[in-house]
Motif scaffolding. Sequence first.
Motif, PDB file in Angstrom:
ATOM      1  N   ASP A 124       0.853  -1.195   0.000  1.00 63.24           N
ATOM      2  CA  ASP A 124       0.000   0.000   0.000  1.00 63.24           C
ATOM      3  C   ASP A 124       0.883   1.238   0.000  1.00 63.24           C
ATOM      4  O   ASP A 124       1.338   1.696   1.053  1.00 63.24           O
ATOM      5  CB  ASP A 124      -0.939   0.020   1.207  1.00 63.24           C
ATOM      6  N   THR A 125       1.107   1.785  -1.197  1.00 63.44           N
ATOM      7  CA  THR A 125       1.889   3.017  -1.314  1.00 63.44           C
ATOM      8  C   THR A 125       0.963   4.220  -1.472  1.00 63.44           C
ATOM      9  O   THR A 125       1.332   5.228  -2.059  1.00 63.44           O
ATOM     10  CB  THR A 125       2.891   2.920  -2.477  1.00 63.44           C
ATOM     11  N   ALA A 126      -0.237   4.088  -0.910  1.00 62.41           N
ATOM     12  CA  ALA A 126      -1.169   5.220  -0.768  1.00 62.41           C
ATOM     13  C   ALA A 126      -1.494   5.900  -2.101  1.00 62.41           C
ATOM     14  O   ALA A 126      -1.464   7.127  -2.202  1.00 62.41           O
ATOM     15  CB  ALA A 126      -0.639   6.228   0.253  1.00 62.41           C
ATOM     16  N   GLY A 127      -1.811   5.093  -3.100  1.00 63.06           N
ATOM     17  CA  GLY A 127      -2.264   5.658  -4.373  1.00 63.06           C
ATOM     18  C   GLY A 127      -3.510   6.507  -4.203  1.00 63.06           C
ATOM     19  O   GLY A 127      -3.822   7.355  -5.049  1.00 63.06           O
ATOM     20  N   TRP A 128      -4.204   6.298  -3.104  1.00 63.32           N
ATOM     21  CA  TRP A 128      -5.424   7.050  -2.780  1.00 63.32           C
ATOM     22  C   TRP A 128      -5.087   8.398  -2.122  1.00 63.32           C
ATOM     23  O   TRP A 128      -5.978   9.158  -1.773  1.00 63.32           O
ATOM     24  CB  TRP A 128      -6.298   6.223  -1.825  1.00 63.32           C
ATOM     25  N   ARG A 129      -3.793   8.695  -1.930  1.00 60.36           N
ATOM     26  CA  ARG A 129      -3.388   9.944  -1.281  1.00 60.36           C
ATOM     27  C   ARG A 129      -2.356  10.647  -2.155  1.00 60.36           C
ATOM     28  O   ARG A 129      -1.235  10.915  -1.719  1.00 60.36           O
ATOM     29  CB  ARG A 129      -2.800   9.616   0.092  1.00 60.36           C
ATOM     30  N   PRO A 130      -2.730  10.925  -3.435  1.00 62.68           N
ATOM     31  CA  PRO A 130      -1.730  11.420  -4.387  1.00 62.68           C
ATOM     32  C   PRO A 130      -1.157  12.776  -3.988  1.00 62.68           C
ATOM     33  O   PRO A 130      -0.009  13.079  -4.291  1.00 62.68           O
ATOM     34  CB  PRO A 130      -2.509  11.515  -5.705  1.00 62.68           C
ATOM     35  N   GLY A 131      -1.949  13.586  -3.263  1.00 61.90           N
ATOM     36  CA  GLY A 131      -1.476  14.910  -2.856  1.00 61.90           C
ATOM     37  C   GLY A 131      -0.267  14.831  -1.946  1.00 61.90           C
ATOM     38  O   GLY A 131       0.541  15.751  -1.873  1.00 61.90           O
ATOM     39  N   ASN A 132      -0.132  13.722  -1.225  1.00 60.29           N
ATOM     40  CA  ASN A 132       0.990  13.554  -0.297  1.00 60.29           C
ATOM     41  C   ASN A 132       2.064  12.642  -0.871  1.00 60.29           C
ATOM     42  O   ASN A 132       2.800  11.990  -0.126  1.00 60.29           O
ATOM     43  CB  ASN A 132       0.499  12.957   1.035  1.00 60.29           C
ATOM     44  N   GLY A 133       2.127  12.580  -2.203  1.00 59.19           N
ATOM     45  CA  GLY A 133       3.178  11.764  -2.813  1.00 59.19           C
ATOM     46  C   GLY A 133       2.828  10.291  -2.932  1.00 59.19           C
ATOM     47  O   GLY A 133       3.678   9.477  -3.297  1.00 59.19           O
TER      48      GLY A 133
END
Length: 245
Positions: free
Chosen positions: A211-220
Amino acid sequence: MIEPIHKLVHRYPPNEQGRDFAVGDIHGHFTLLQAALDKAGFDPLVDRLFSVGDLVDRGPECRDVLSWLDKPWFHPVRGNHDDYVCRFDTCDADNWVYNGGAWFAGLNWDEQREFAAQFNELPVAIEVETPAGMVGIVHADCPFGSWSELIAELSNPESAKRLKLVKNTLMWSRSRIEQGDTGAVEGLVALVCGHTPLSHPVVLGNVYHIDTAGWRPGNGGYFTLLNLCTLEATPPIPGKLEWEA
Ligand SMILES: [Mn+2]
């Protein structure tokens, strides 16, 4: 009531035609997911996409999940957020809304029941045969040191209470990644899981946290696609070798 194995564990034969990928938590960002698939040259005619779950909450496209569940090449396990949908009429709604579940409250009753019916079909574990061996997929972690122990327990749980504990670890645990536990899950070439957002994928033993946080693109954040046969990630895992030492 104990759920039968076919509901809790889904098994997939080798993909003779194309490639198999796994992706981390999606959280209502299907447009960004599709962009990552396009970039990897994903071919829906022959490739398959397995998901570690957490399909909804937080993101803007949660309702689109139903059209994704219709896709014959998309195979998710149930994450803790998806489990809220399954238990929508009995769960702690305040806690759910606090964790991004407001979209569900905006659905009408019939829609809520339809989402819950479809989410209740999601397994809590998937196993995929690959030329390299068996790959397991769960949302958070495997509660046992061997995959066969998990499958046995899900097939014939000792008690409903114990099944609840097993499902709790499958969908909620962060202890392996937090403790840096490099113990392997026997019986698998790889266990793939998400749930804990990371700046890059982390491999501990044979457990791949993607989980590399693709759902949090604003934070990289970005979506990582893990090829289940080669265990290579797109984009590549930085510093992977030191984790394998
Ligand atoms: Mn989660």
